[in-house]
Structure formats: C-alpha cells, structure tokens
Design a protein around this motif. Structure first.
Motif, PDB file in Angstrom:
ATOM      1  N   GLY A  57     -50.855-152.580  62.959  1.00 38.44           N
ATOM      2  CA  GLY A  57     -51.659-151.378  62.757  1.00 38.44           C
ATOM      3  C   GLY A  57     -51.455-150.306  63.802  1.00 38.44           C
ATOM      4  N   ASP A  58     -50.651-150.571  64.830  1.00 40.51           N
ATOM      5  CA  ASP A  58     -50.397-149.566  65.864  1.00 40.51           C
ATOM      6  C   ASP A  58     -49.406-148.518  65.358  1.00 40.51           C
ATOM      7  OD1 ASP A  58     -52.100-150.766  67.604  1.00 40.51           O
ATOM      8  OD2 ASP A  58     -50.572-151.485  68.997  1.00 40.51           O
ATOM      9  N   LEU A  59     -49.579-147.298  65.847  1.00 32.90           N
ATOM     10  CA  LEU A  59     -48.695-146.195  65.492  1.00 32.90           C
ATOM     11  C   LEU A  59     -48.164-145.554  66.772  1.00 32.90           C
ATOM     12  CD1 LEU A  59     -49.164-143.500  62.775  1.00 32.90           C
ATOM     13  CD2 LEU A  59     -48.711-142.758  65.131  1.00 32.90           C
ATOM     14  N   ILE A  60     -46.862-145.362  66.815  1.00 30.45           N
ATOM     15  CA  ILE A  60     -46.210-144.701  67.955  1.00 30.45           C
ATOM     16  C   ILE A  60     -45.666-143.350  67.500  1.00 30.45           C
ATOM     17  CG2 ILE A  60     -44.128-144.727  69.392  1.00 30.45           C
ATOM     18  CD1 ILE A  60     -45.697-146.539  70.780  1.00 30.45           C
ATOM     19  N   TRP A  61     -46.015-142.301  68.247  1.00 24.90           N
ATOM     20  CA  TRP A  61     -45.396-140.987  68.063  1.00 24.90           C
ATOM     21  C   TRP A  61     -44.333-140.833  69.137  1.00 24.90           C
ATOM     22  CZ3 TRP A  61     -45.381-136.644  64.969  1.00 24.90           C
ATOM     23  CH2 TRP A  61     -44.808-135.500  65.523  1.00 24.90           C
ATOM     24  N   ILE A  62     -43.079-140.655  68.722  1.00 28.56           N
ATOM     25  CA  ILE A  62     -41.988-140.490  69.680  1.00 28.56           C
ATOM     26  C   ILE A  62     -41.532-139.047  69.633  1.00 28.56           C
ATOM     27  CG2 ILE A  62     -39.713-141.254  70.453  1.00 28.56           C
ATOM     28  CD1 ILE A  62     -41.412-143.439  67.991  1.00 28.56           C
TER      29      ILE A  62
ATOM     30  N   LEU B 142     -50.032-129.984  66.029  1.00 35.25           N
ATOM     31  CA  LEU B 142     -49.656-130.947  64.991  1.00 35.25           C
ATOM     32  C   LEU B 142     -48.396-131.718  65.369  1.00 35.25           C
ATOM     33  CD1 LEU B 142     -50.314-129.135  61.591  1.00 35.25           C
ATOM     34  CD2 LEU B 142     -51.460-131.154  62.493  1.00 35.25           C
ATOM     35  N   LEU B 143     -47.555-131.113  66.193  1.00 30.99           N
ATOM     36  CA  LEU B 143     -46.338-131.777  66.653  1.00 30.99           C
ATOM     37  C   LEU B 143     -46.422-131.938  68.170  1.00 30.99           C
ATOM     38  CD1 LEU B 143     -43.683-129.812  64.544  1.00 30.99           C
ATOM     39  CD2 LEU B 143     -44.750-132.010  64.010  1.00 30.99           C
ATOM     40  N   PRO B 144     -47.057-133.016  68.627  1.00 32.02           N
ATOM     41  CA  PRO B 144     -47.258-133.199  70.077  1.00 32.02           C
ATOM     42  C   PRO B 144     -45.942-133.237  70.841  1.00 32.02           C
ATOM     43  CG  PRO B 144     -48.591-134.744  68.799  1.00 32.02           C
ATOM     44  CD  PRO B 144     -47.648-134.100  67.833  1.00 32.02           C
ATOM     45  N   GLU B 145     -45.981-132.742  72.061  1.00 30.31           N
ATOM     46  CA  GLU B 145     -44.777-132.707  72.895  1.00 30.31           C
ATOM     47  C   GLU B 145     -44.520-134.037  73.593  1.00 30.31           C
ATOM     48  OE1 GLU B 145     -44.971-129.478  75.605  1.00 30.31           O
ATOM     49  OE2 GLU B 145     -44.992-127.928  74.044  1.00 30.31           O
ATOM     50  N   LYS B 146     -45.582-134.826  73.806  1.00 30.88           N
ATOM     51  CA  LYS B 146     -45.428-136.087  74.528  1.00 30.88           C
ATOM     52  C   LYS B 146     -45.592-137.275  73.590  1.00 30.88           C
ATOM     53  CE  LYS B 146     -47.038-134.340  79.013  1.00 30.88           C
ATOM     54  NZ  LYS B 146     -48.017-134.523  80.111  1.00 30.88           N
ATOM     55  N   SER B 147     -44.842-138.332  73.860  1.00 31.98           N
ATOM     56  CA  SER B 147     -44.962-139.560  73.079  1.00 31.98           C
ATOM     57  C   SER B 147     -46.272-140.268  73.418  1.00 31.98           C
ATOM     58  CB  SER B 147     -43.787-140.495  73.382  1.00 31.98           C
ATOM     59  OG  SER B 147     -42.551-139.883  73.059  1.00 31.98           O
ATOM     60  N   PHE B 148     -46.813-141.011  72.442  1.00 29.98           N
ATOM     61  CA  PHE B 148     -48.055-141.736  72.701  1.00 29.98           C
ATOM     62  C   PHE B 148     -48.205-142.885  71.700  1.00 29.98           C
ATOM     63  CE2 PHE B 148     -49.082-138.129  69.948  1.00 29.98           C
ATOM     64  CZ  PHE B 148     -49.723-138.746  68.881  1.00 29.98           C
ATOM     65  N   LEU B 149     -49.089-143.822  72.040  1.00 29.88           N
ATOM     66  CA  LEU B 149     -49.422-144.961  71.184  1.00 29.88           C
ATOM     67  C   LEU B 149     -50.858-144.826  70.716  1.00 29.88           C
ATOM     68  CD1 LEU B 149     -49.198-147.863  69.999  1.00 29.88           C
ATOM     69  CD2 LEU B 149     -49.671-148.729  72.296  1.00 29.88           C
ATOM     70  N   LEU B 150     -51.063-144.959  69.388  1.00 26.07           N
ATOM     71  CA  LEU B 150     -52.398-144.952  68.803  1.00 26.07           C
ATOM     72  C   LEU B 150     -52.740-146.345  68.289  1.00 26.07           C
ATOM     73  CD1 LEU B 150     -52.776-141.753  66.560  1.00 26.07           C
ATOM     74  CD2 LEU B 150     -53.793-142.178  68.797  1.00 26.07           C
ATOM     75  N   ARG B 151     -54.011-146.723  68.407  1.00 26.68           N
ATOM     76  CA  ARG B 151     -54.484-147.994  67.858  1.00 26.68           C
ATOM     77  C   ARG B 151     -55.623-147.688  66.884  1.00 26.68           C
ATOM     78  NH1 ARG B 151     -53.975-152.255  72.114  1.00 26.68           N
ATOM     79  NH2 ARG B 151     -51.852-152.156  71.268  1.00 26.68           N
ATOM     80  N   PRO B 152     -55.285-147.310  65.632  1.00 25.58           N
ATOM     81  CA  PRO B 152     -56.305-146.897  64.665  1.00 25.58           C
ATOM     82  C   PRO B 152     -57.255-148.041  64.293  1.00 25.58           C
ATOM     83  CG  PRO B 152     -54.085-146.267  63.952  1.00 25.58           C
ATOM     84  CD  PRO B 152     -53.933-147.218  65.077  1.00 25.58           C
ATOM     85  N   SER B 153     -58.442-147.665  63.850  1.00 25.38           N
ATOM     86  CA  SER B 153     -59.403-148.647  63.348  1.00 25.38           C
ATOM     87  C   SER B 153     -58.902-149.211  62.021  1.00 25.38           C
ATOM     88  CB  SER B 153     -60.768-147.996  63.148  1.00 25.38           C
ATOM     89  OG  SER B 153     -60.701-147.059  62.082  1.00 25.38           O
ATOM     90  N   THR B 154     -59.578-150.260  61.519  1.00 24.48           N
ATOM     91  CA  THR B 154     -59.185-150.862  60.248  1.00 24.48           C
ATOM     92  C   THR B 154     -59.234-149.853  59.121  1.00 24.48           C
ATOM     93  OG1 THR B 154     -60.027-152.998  61.009  1.00 24.48           O
ATOM     94  CG2 THR B 154     -59.681-152.745  58.639  1.00 24.48           C
ATOM     95  N   GLU B 155     -60.283-149.037  59.076  1.00 22.84           N
ATOM     96  CA  GLU B 155     -60.401-148.015  58.044  1.00 22.84           C
ATOM     97  C   GLU B 155     -59.308-146.962  58.181  1.00 22.84           C
ATOM     98  OE1 GLU B 155     -61.413-145.885  54.838  1.00 22.84           O
ATOM     99  OE2 GLU B 155     -62.219-147.859  55.374  1.00 22.84           O
ATOM    100  N   GLU B 156     -59.021-146.553  59.406  1.00 22.66           N
ATOM    101  CA  GLU B 156     -57.959-145.570  59.637  1.00 22.66           C
ATOM    102  C   GLU B 156     -56.595-146.136  59.252  1.00 22.66           C
ATOM    103  OE1 GLU B 156     -60.082-143.187  63.374  1.00 22.66           O
ATOM    104  OE2 GLU B 156     -58.811-144.938  63.742  1.00 22.66           O
TER     105      GLU B 156
END
Length: 285
Positions: free
Chosen positions: A53-58, A102-116
């Motif tokens: 369920g994790d999402l990475i923006w690179i 909408l297009l972030p300049e830095k990479s990051f890791l998101l850990r969304p909730s179950t609903e998300e």
C-alpha cells in the motif's frame, strides 16, 4: 520534429527475488505503488522500507532503484510520464487552496490509509484498463485520470503530518556515511582496506552491512557512482574520454570502457553520440 508527450503504466508480479543491478534516473516523473509484498527503495543515497500500500513519488533526475526485502515476492504498479502530458490540464499559477504543487520537486514516500489505498487502486485499475485499449479520446481520458491521481496524492500528502523517513538504524547510519564518502572521493584511488580503516570497522563487516543495506557490493556501488559522473561529463562537456576516465577514478581507459559499457550498454563515445542526438531532437520544434 514534434515529440509526443510520454505516459506509461504497467503492473508486474514477481514471485522470485529481484533487485535492480544499478541506479537509474529518468527525465520524467515516476510513481511506484506496492500492491503486495515488501521492497527496499533506494533514492539519492537513502534506503526506504516499503510495505503493502505504500506509494513512492520519484522526482525526475533523482537516482533510484529497488531491491529485495522479505521473501522477494511482490507486486507493483509503475507509472512514468512527461510533464508535458498533463501540462495542458494544469493551472498556470497555483490557486489559494493548493497547498503543494501537483508535480512535487522532491521525492517522498506516502503510507496511505486503507480507504486511501482503495481509492488509489481504483484509479490505477482505470488507468491500466484505458491504457491497454484503443478507445476514442484515450489520450484525454488518461490525462484526466492522471490529474485525478496527482490531486489525490497531493491531498494525502497534505493530510499526513510527517513524511515517512528513510531507514536509520545504527548499521544503516554507518552505510550512509560510507556512501557519502564514496560520492565525495570517487575520483581518488580507493581500496576496501583503506575504507575500513577510515571508518574504524573490519573490511568483512563493512562489506556485509553495505551489501545488506544497498544491495550492492562496495565495488559495484563505487563503479556505479563513477559511471553516473562519467555520464554527466560526457553529456555536459567536450572533454576527451581519457580525461573523463581519469577524473572519475578509473585506473585505465580500458577499465573505464569495460565498466561503462557493462553499466549502460554503450561505449563512452556511443553514449555521447546518443545524448547529442537526443538533445538535438528535443530542441527541434
């Protein structure tokens, strides 16, 4: 020449252990979503531990790769897209309710909730279905779905008080220090014994924790750093290949050529030629 804006999405299931052999970088944005399993994701000298369920923006231009965690079995969705693909759908200036671009300049890791996670996976499935069909207005529909995804990611990020930090155990802190040293001293002649003495640990232990944390051996990682710098020199300067080999720490032109081709698939001169061709195509209206 008109270059068509690029968008690609793929879903992959791997039942055997898999690790990328080297860092890579894109001129486009990348979204990585882990549907099942565990992974290590390495971005700009730091390691992130991903769970289902994790999402990475690179961000484009950030060096990254993935490697095994757990039993190696995993399933993921990967999206790559050019900025131009959504440019026509984005506002020229941020509105008052826009907390981040909408297009972030830095990479990051998101850990969304179950609903998300359910909401994101519904969007991913719509994108996959549309991507593999040849419906009318397919391009526009994919643009609208991607825009919805970017907005959803932005909202999740703004509602999360803290970003997920990279792994920072004592062992990994040591490895990060070694990594920073290699990036600062890649042009010098470096040996395993010298590095072990510098960091006051045994060479055997250094090799073990470095491999466990990064998926690379020390030699593989150092060669990768040198090749990435050599690629930059080949793109951005007119220096001779012999000078670039020396400036990036290779002990001979033959060794440089062999390692460079092993990592990139090109000889240094072939790589420079391809880069000039790509730059010429990009600048042609």
């Amino acid at each position: 020449m008109i270059v068509t804006p690029r968008f690609a999405i793929e879903q992959a299931l791997r039942t055997e252990p898999f690790s990328m052999s080297a860092d890579h970088v894109h001129q486009a944005h990348e979204i990585y979503y882990l549907l099942a399993g565990e992974r290590y994701y390495y971005i700009n000298q730091r390691v992130y531990a991903l769970q289902k369920g994790d999402l990475i923006w690179i961000s484009k231009h950030d060096f990254h790769r993935t490697s095994n965690k757990g039993n190696g079995s995993h399933e993921r969705i990967l999206i790559n897209f050019d900025e131009a693909f959504v440019a026509t759908s984005m506002p020229d200036a941020p509105s008052s309710d826009q907390k981040q671009p909408l297009l972030p300049e830095k990479s990051f890791l998101l850990r969304p909730s179950t609903e998300e996670q359910r909401e994101l996976e519904h969007l991913f499935q719509q994108m996959l279905d549309e991507y593999h069909q040849d419906h009318a207005y397919r391009h526009m529909y994919l643009q609208s779905l991607l825009l919805q995804l970017l907005i959803r990611i932005g909202r999740i990020q703004s509602s999360t008080p803290d970003t997920i930090a990279p792994e920072r155990s004592e062992k990994q802190q040591r490895v990060y220090a070694v990594i920073e040293y290699l990036h600062a001293h890649y042009a010098e002649r470096l040996t395993l014994d010298q590095l072990a003495r510098h960091f006051y640990i045994s060479s055997t232990y250094l090799c073990r924790i470095f491999k466990q944390t990064t998926g690379f051996t020390l030699i593989e990682y150092l060669q990768d750093v040198r090749v990435q710098q050599a690629r930059a020199y080949l793109r951005e300067t007119s220096w001779k290949v012999t000078a670039i080999a020396e400036k990036t720490g290779f002990d001979s032109i033959a060794h440089f050529g062999r390692v460079f081709k092993q990592c990139t698939g090109y000889t240094p001169l072939q790589y420079r030629k391809e880069q000039k061709k790509e730059q010429g195509n990009a600048s042609t209206p």
